[in-house]
Motif scaffolding. Structure first.
Motif, PDB file in Angstrom:
ATOM      1  N   UNK A  92       0.806   7.361   4.577  1.00 20.07           N
ATOM      2  CA  UNK A  92       1.131   6.271   5.496  1.00 20.07           C
ATOM      3  C   UNK A  92       0.215   5.067   5.336  1.00 20.07           C
ATOM      4  N   UNK A  93      -0.814   5.188   4.488  1.00 21.24           N
ATOM      5  CA  UNK A  93      -1.619   4.009   4.164  1.00 21.24           C
ATOM      6  C   UNK A  93      -0.783   2.960   3.438  1.00 21.24           C
ATOM      7  N   UNK A  94       0.358   3.387   2.906  1.00 20.46           N
ATOM      8  CA  UNK A  94       1.219   2.451   2.177  1.00 20.46           C
ATOM      9  C   UNK A  94       1.688   1.298   3.063  1.00 20.46           C
ATOM     10  N   UNK A  95       1.826   1.521   4.374  1.00 24.34           N
ATOM     11  CA  UNK A  95       2.285   0.425   5.232  1.00 24.34           C
ATOM     12  C   UNK A  95       1.202  -0.656   5.327  1.00 24.34           C
ATOM     13  N   UNK A  96      -0.066  -0.247   5.307  1.00 22.27           N
ATOM     14  CA  UNK A  96      -1.142  -1.240   5.327  1.00 22.27           C
ATOM     15  C   UNK A  96      -1.130  -2.080   4.053  1.00 22.27           C
ATOM     16  N   UNK A  97      -0.967  -1.408   2.915  1.00 22.32           N
ATOM     17  CA  UNK A  97      -0.911  -2.133   1.644  1.00 22.32           C
ATOM     18  C   UNK A  97       0.341  -3.004   1.568  1.00 22.32           C
ATOM     19  N   UNK A  98       1.468  -2.482   2.091  1.00 23.72           N
ATOM     20  CA  UNK A  98       2.720  -3.251   2.044  1.00 23.72           C
ATOM     21  C   UNK A  98       2.619  -4.513   2.892  1.00 23.72           C
ATOM     22  N   UNK A  99       2.008  -4.402   4.067  1.00 35.11           N
ATOM     23  CA  UNK A  99       1.822  -5.586   4.916  1.00 35.11           C
ATOM     24  C   UNK A  99       0.928  -6.600   4.211  1.00 35.11           C
ATOM     25  N   UNK A 100      -0.147  -6.122   3.590  1.00 36.43           N
ATOM     26  CA  UNK A 100      -1.084  -7.015   2.898  1.00 36.43           C
ATOM     27  C   UNK A 100      -0.406  -7.727   1.734  1.00 36.43           C
TER      28      UNK A 100
END
Length: 304
Positions: free
Chosen positions: A246-254
């Motif tokens: 779920x860290x992918x959402x942080x990277x996707x937002x960035x």
């Protein structure tokens, strides 16, 4: 086991997969999804073969016990990847990422239907909670009359991709009983490359050097990300590593904000929080029940 090393490898793979998705999104205005799938799969193969050679697993990587199982896994996986890549060209990166989180929820349901796994009330409730989160993300796309056809098509494509990813997960659960991990990784890249070639008559283009570079990079980065993902499960269990997906959402937002001027809406952020909560509950429950999913998850990518 070295959990911290496993977590580091998992986070690195998630980061690289998000970079890969960003490259595909940037190239989507210039090439069709099938062409992007070809570059993603074909360019990953040399990386994967080199990795298998370094591990001494070339012989097992090339040995398929059940070729038809690999063919079916390749078909559903490449369909998931193609629909995901097409959706990236139509929807914001964070939204595609969050909607993709529905795949584990659907896998739980499909496992009950296709594999006979018991679907207890606790997990049913977690799945329902996750689907509520997905509905919150989808609602603005479906509730207004002035939405573009492109946005609605993007929603449909990512939903198809999610179902196909869940089917691929079910297939891998069957395959790990008779196939080596190395063979599953290698033959998925091979079958995805071959299936993507079938789309050659449907709009493939001669992209410029910049776009070609992005496509080549997406394949190489995707191959490295797959290796890091698979390797992470050598150092930590699936229940430990799964929440870090779920860290992918942080990277996707960035990346969405930095490269595509995309700002996630309140609905996306609220829905993402609910879906992540449901996913963590499911992971915790599977750990409590002692369900072994490490081999299967080590072969999954965010595209299928």
């Amino acid at each position: 086991m070295s959990p911290m090393r496993g977590i580091a490898l998992k986070l690195a793979s998630v980061f690289l997969f998000t970079i890969m998705a960003s490259l595909v999104k940037a190239a989507s205005a210039h090439v069709p999804p099938g062409q992007a799938v070809f570059f993603r799969s074909a360019l990953a193969m040399p990386v994967i073969v080199a990795w298998l050679a370094m591990r001494g697993d070339l012989s097992t990587g090339f040995r398929a016990q059940r070729p038809l199982m690999h063919l079916w896994r390749g078909l559903v996986g490449v369909t998931a990847m193609g629909c995901n890549f097409a959706a990236l060209g139509l929807l914001p990166l964070p939204e595609v990422t969050v909607l993709g989180y529905a795949a584990p929820m659907l896998t739980v349901v499909l496992a009950a239907v296709m594999l006979g796994e018991r679907l207890r009330l606790f997990r049913m409730s977690a799945v329902a909670l996750g689907l509520v989160g997905v509905s919150i993300v989808l609602w603005p796309r479906l509730a207004f009359d002035d939405l573009s056809d492109a946005a609605l098509l993007g929603v449909g494509l990512i939903m198809i991709s999610t179902v196909m990813r869940a089917l691929a997960q079910i297939q891998i659960r069957r395959m790990v009983a008779v196939e080596e991990t190395s063979a599953i990784v290698f033959y998925f890249s091979l079958t995805a490359t071959l299936f993507s070639l079938l789309t050659l008559p449907f709009g493939w283009t001669w992209p410029g050097w910049g776009v070609t570079g992005m496509l080549i990079a997406s394949g190489l980065i995707g191959g490295v990300a797959q290796i890091l993902l698979t390797s992470s499960y050598r150092f930590a269990g699936a229940a430990v590593l799964a929440p870090f997906e779920y860290a992918s959402i942080l990277f996707a937002v960035l990346f969405g904000y930095a490269f595509f001027d995309e700002v996630p809406t309140g609905a996306v952020l609220i829905g993402a929080g609910i879906v992540i909560l449901a996913g963590v509950v499911i992971i915790w429950r599977e750990r409590q029940l002692g369900m072994r999913r490490g081999q299967a998850r080590s072969n999954m990518t965010p595209q299928g």
